[in-house]
Scaffold this motif. Structure first.
Motif, PDB file in Angstrom:
ATOM      1  N   MET A   1       0.710  -1.377  -0.092  1.00 35.52           N
ATOM      2  CA  MET A   1      -0.108   0.149  -0.008  1.00 35.52           C
ATOM      3  C   MET A   1       0.898   1.541  -0.116  1.00 35.52           C
ATOM      4  SD  MET A   1      -3.239  -0.563   2.555  1.00 35.52           S
ATOM      5  CE  MET A   1      -4.081  -2.267   2.527  1.00 35.52           C
ATOM      6  N   SER A   2       2.170   1.327  -0.513  1.00 35.38           N
ATOM      7  CA  SER A   2       3.103   2.341  -0.382  1.00 35.38           C
ATOM      8  C   SER A   2       2.714   3.474  -1.160  1.00 35.38           C
ATOM      9  CB  SER A   2       4.260   1.851  -0.753  1.00 35.38           C
ATOM     10  OG  SER A   2       4.412   1.402  -2.197  1.00 35.38           O
ATOM     11  N   ASP A   3       1.909   3.242  -2.040  1.00 40.97           N
ATOM     12  CA  ASP A   3       1.342   4.430  -3.071  1.00 40.97           C
ATOM     13  C   ASP A   3      -0.189   4.647  -2.968  1.00 40.97           C
ATOM     14  OD1 ASP A   3       1.840   6.430  -4.643  1.00 40.97           O
ATOM     15  OD2 ASP A   3       1.823   5.602  -6.589  1.00 40.97           O
ATOM     16  N   ALA A   4      -0.784   4.107  -2.041  1.00 39.15           N
ATOM     17  CA  ALA A   4      -2.219   4.036  -1.915  1.00 39.15           C
ATOM     18  C   ALA A   4      -2.895   5.435  -1.789  1.00 39.15           C
ATOM     19  CB  ALA A   4      -2.724   3.172  -0.416  1.00 39.15           C
ATOM     20  N   ARG A   5      -3.827   5.650  -2.735  1.00 35.38           N
ATOM     21  CA  ARG A   5      -4.637   6.962  -2.442  1.00 35.38           C
ATOM     22  C   ARG A   5      -5.709   6.816  -1.717  1.00 35.38           C
ATOM     23  NH1 ARG A   5      -3.098  10.459  -6.700  1.00 35.38           N
ATOM     24  NH2 ARG A   5      -0.914  10.072  -6.930  1.00 35.38           N
ATOM     25  N   LEU A   6      -6.261   5.691  -1.393  1.00 37.18           N
ATOM     26  CA  LEU A   6      -7.379   5.513  -0.593  1.00 37.18           C
ATOM     27  C   LEU A   6      -7.127   4.164   0.126  1.00 37.18           C
ATOM     28  CD1 LEU A   6     -10.270   6.306   0.689  1.00 37.18           C
ATOM     29  CD2 LEU A   6     -11.027   5.078  -1.385  1.00 37.18           C
ATOM     30  N   ALA A   7      -7.399   4.020   1.475  1.00 29.61           N
ATOM     31  CA  ALA A   7      -7.338   2.607   1.868  1.00 29.61           C
ATOM     32  C   ALA A   7      -8.159   2.540   3.209  1.00 29.61           C
ATOM     33  CB  ALA A   7      -5.823   2.397   2.534  1.00 29.61           C
ATOM     34  N   LEU A   8      -9.084   1.549   3.300  1.00 30.93           N
ATOM     35  CA  LEU A   8      -9.959   1.146   3.906  1.00 30.93           C
ATOM     36  C   LEU A   8      -9.669  -0.207   4.699  1.00 30.93           C
ATOM     37  CD1 LEU A   8     -11.647   2.826   2.041  1.00 30.93           C
ATOM     38  CD2 LEU A   8     -13.686   1.654   2.758  1.00 30.93           C
ATOM     39  N   SER A   9     -10.009  -0.081   5.927  1.00 29.14           N
ATOM     40  CA  SER A   9      -9.442  -1.219   6.900  1.00 29.14           C
ATOM     41  C   SER A   9     -10.479  -1.526   7.902  1.00 29.14           C
ATOM     42  CB  SER A   9      -7.992  -0.997   7.600  1.00 29.14           C
ATOM     43  OG  SER A   9      -7.734  -2.162   8.276  1.00 29.14           O
ATOM     44  N   GLU A  10     -10.957  -2.890   7.878  1.00 32.65           N
ATOM     45  CA  GLU A  10     -12.170  -3.332   8.819  1.00 32.65           C
ATOM     46  C   GLU A  10     -13.161  -2.316   9.020  1.00 32.65           C
ATOM     47  OE1 GLU A  10     -12.360  -6.199  10.267  1.00 32.65           O
ATOM     48  OE2 GLU A  10     -10.560  -6.970   8.856  1.00 32.65           O
ATOM     49  N   VAL A  11     -13.720  -1.826   7.818  1.00 33.69           N
ATOM     50  CA  VAL A  11     -14.797  -0.832   8.042  1.00 33.69           C
ATOM     51  C   VAL A  11     -16.033  -1.594   8.104  1.00 33.69           C
ATOM     52  CG1 VAL A  11     -16.047   0.797   6.712  1.00 33.69           C
ATOM     53  CG2 VAL A  11     -13.637   0.977   6.728  1.00 33.69           C
ATOM     54  N   ARG A  12     -16.931  -1.261   9.246  1.00 30.29           N
ATOM     55  CA  ARG A  12     -17.970  -1.604   9.349  1.00 30.29           C
ATOM     56  C   ARG A  12     -19.358  -0.672   9.483  1.00 30.29           C
ATOM     57  NH1 ARG A  12     -17.667  -7.182  11.051  1.00 30.29           N
ATOM     58  NH2 ARG A  12     -15.520  -7.529  11.598  1.00 30.29           N
ATOM     59  N   LYS A  13     -20.410  -1.123   8.970  1.00 31.26           N
ATOM     60  CA  LYS A  13     -21.725  -0.299   9.056  1.00 31.26           C
ATOM     61  C   LYS A  13     -22.871  -1.037   9.090  1.00 31.26           C
ATOM     62  CE  LYS A  13     -23.350   3.722   8.424  1.00 31.26           C
ATOM     63  NZ  LYS A  13     -23.335   4.834   9.461  1.00 31.26           N
ATOM     64  N   THR A  14     -23.659  -0.600  10.149  1.00 35.92           N
ATOM     65  CA  THR A  14     -24.949  -1.255  10.454  1.00 35.92           C
ATOM     66  C   THR A  14     -26.065   0.040  10.477  1.00 35.92           C
ATOM     67  OG1 THR A  14     -23.742  -2.864  11.958  1.00 35.92           O
ATOM     68  CG2 THR A  14     -26.425  -2.596  12.068  1.00 35.92           C
ATOM     69  N   PHE A  15     -27.372  -0.745   9.978  1.00 35.54           N
ATOM     70  CA  PHE A  15     -28.547   0.298   9.719  1.00 35.54           C
ATOM     71  C   PHE A  15     -29.539  -0.418  10.697  1.00 35.54           C
ATOM     72  CE2 PHE A  15     -26.280   1.605   6.161  1.00 35.54           C
ATOM     73  CZ  PHE A  15     -26.314   2.849   6.145  1.00 35.54           C
ATOM     74  N   GLU A  16     -30.604   0.337  11.250  1.00 34.73           N
ATOM     75  CA  GLU A  16     -31.647  -0.387  11.791  1.00 34.73           C
ATOM     76  C   GLU A  16     -32.788  -0.144  10.888  1.00 34.73           C
ATOM     77  OE1 GLU A  16     -32.910   0.381  15.790  1.00 34.73           O
ATOM     78  OE2 GLU A  16     -30.679   0.404  16.661  1.00 34.73           O
ATOM     79  N   GLN A  17     -33.492  -0.805  10.763  1.00 32.05           N
ATOM     80  CA  GLN A  17     -34.714  -1.115   9.920  1.00 32.05           C
ATOM     81  C   GLN A  17     -35.932  -2.124  10.520  1.00 32.05           C
ATOM     82  OE1 GLN A  17     -35.095  -3.175   5.866  1.00 32.05           O
ATOM     83  NE2 GLN A  17     -35.123  -1.188   5.073  1.00 32.05           N
ATOM     84  N   ALA A  18     -36.969  -1.287  10.980  1.00 29.80           N
ATOM     85  CA  ALA A  18     -38.114  -1.867  11.491  1.00 29.80           C
ATOM     86  C   ALA A  18     -37.699  -2.653  12.745  1.00 29.80           C
ATOM     87  CB  ALA A  18     -38.857  -2.950  10.469  1.00 29.80           C
TER      88      ALA A  18
END
Length: 226
Positions: free
Chosen positions: A1-18
Motif C-alpha cells: 500500500m506504499s502508493d495508496a491513494r485510498l485505504a479502508l481497513s475493517e470498515v463496518r456499517k450497520t443500519f436499523e430497519q423496522a
C-alpha cells in the motif's frame, strides 16, 4: 500500500430497519493505488453506494479506519472532512447532477472557485478539461442542450477539475446506451491514466468491470477479488 491513494481497513456499517439491525458492511478492507481503476460489483442492495459514501467521507462508518492519501480521517471534524473531500475526492454519479442554470464551462468553474481558485485559472482548467473530453464546442451550452453522454462527460470533467487523488463513481454509465457508455468509460479511463488519480467504480456491467485493472465483489458485507 506504499502508493495508496485510498485505504479502508475493517470498515463496518450497520443500519436499523423496522427494529432490526442490518449489518451492511462487515469488515471491509482494500486499497486503491495511483492511476488504478477498480470495479466494485455486487447485487442491488449489497451496500455499494453505502461503501462509496463512506469512502468519500459523506457517511461515518461504525468502526474501522479510512486513509486518504495516507491521512487517517476518522477523528477529523466535519469541517476538516469537508475540506479533504473537496480537495482530494471527485464524485461521479449515474445521474450527472449538473447545475441546470449554468453552462458546461460554468459547471466546472464553480467548484474550482469554491476551492479557492481565481475565476481566470478556473476557466482555463475548465476549458482544458472540456477539450479533453471532446466538448470544446459545447462549453457555452447548458445541460438541457447536451445529450446524456455529453452531460456525463461534463460530470466526469467536473469530478477531476480540482485535481483529486481519488474518484468515486456510482454507476457512471448506467443511464446510457451501450455505445455512449463505452465512449464515456474510455474517457474516464483516459483521465484516470493521464492524471494519476485512483478510481473506484461501482457498476452492474460485468463487461465494463473486466476492462478495469481489477474488480472487487461486495456480497454479504464482504469484498472479495474476482
Amino acid at each position: 500500500m506504499s502508493d495508496a491513494r485510498l485505504a479502508l481497513s475493517e470498515v463496518r456499517k450497520t443500519f436499523e430497519q423496522a427494529g432490526r439491525k442490518l449489518e451492511i458492511l462487515r469488515g471491509i478492507s482494500f486499497a486503491l493505488e495511483k492511476a488504478e481503476m477498480v470495479a466494485l460489483v455486487g447485487p442491488s442492495g449489497a451496500g455499494k453506494s453505502t461503501l462509496l459514501h463512506i469512502a468519500g467521507l459523506l457517511e461515518h462508518p461504525d468502526s474501522g479506519t479510512i486513509l486518504v492519501a495516507g491521512q487517517s480521517v476518522g477523528r477529523l471534524s466535519d469541517r476538516e472532512r469537508t475540506t479533504i473531500r473537496r480537495e482530494t475526492i471527485g464524485f461521479v454519479y449515474q445521474y450527472h447532477h449538473l447545475l441546470p442554470e449554468f453552462t458546461a464551462e460554468e459547471n466546472l468553474i464553480i467548484p474550482q472557485m469554491l476551492a479557492g481558485k481565481s475565476r481566470r485559472a478556473a476557466k482555463e482548467r475548465a476549458d482544458e478539461l472540456l477539450d479533453a473530453v471532446g466538448l470544446a464546442d459545447r462549453l457555452d451550452h447548458r445541460p438541457a442542450r447536451l445529450s446524456g453522454g455529453e452531460q456525463q462527460r461534463v460530470a466526469i470533467a467536473r469530478a477531476i477539475a480540482n485535481r483529486p487523488m481519488v474518484i468515486l463513481a456510482d454507476e457512471p454509465t448506467g443511464n446510457l446506451d451501450p455505445e455512449t457508455a463505452d465512449r464515456v468509460f474510455q474517457m474516464l479511463a483516459k483521465l484516470v491514466r493521464d492524471s494519476g488519480v485512483a478510481a473506484l467504480v461501482a457498476t452492474h456491467n460485468l463487461e465494463l468491470a473486466a476492462r478495469m485493472d481489477r474488480a472487487l465483489k461486495l456480497e454479504d458485507g464482504h469484498v472479495v477479488p474476482i
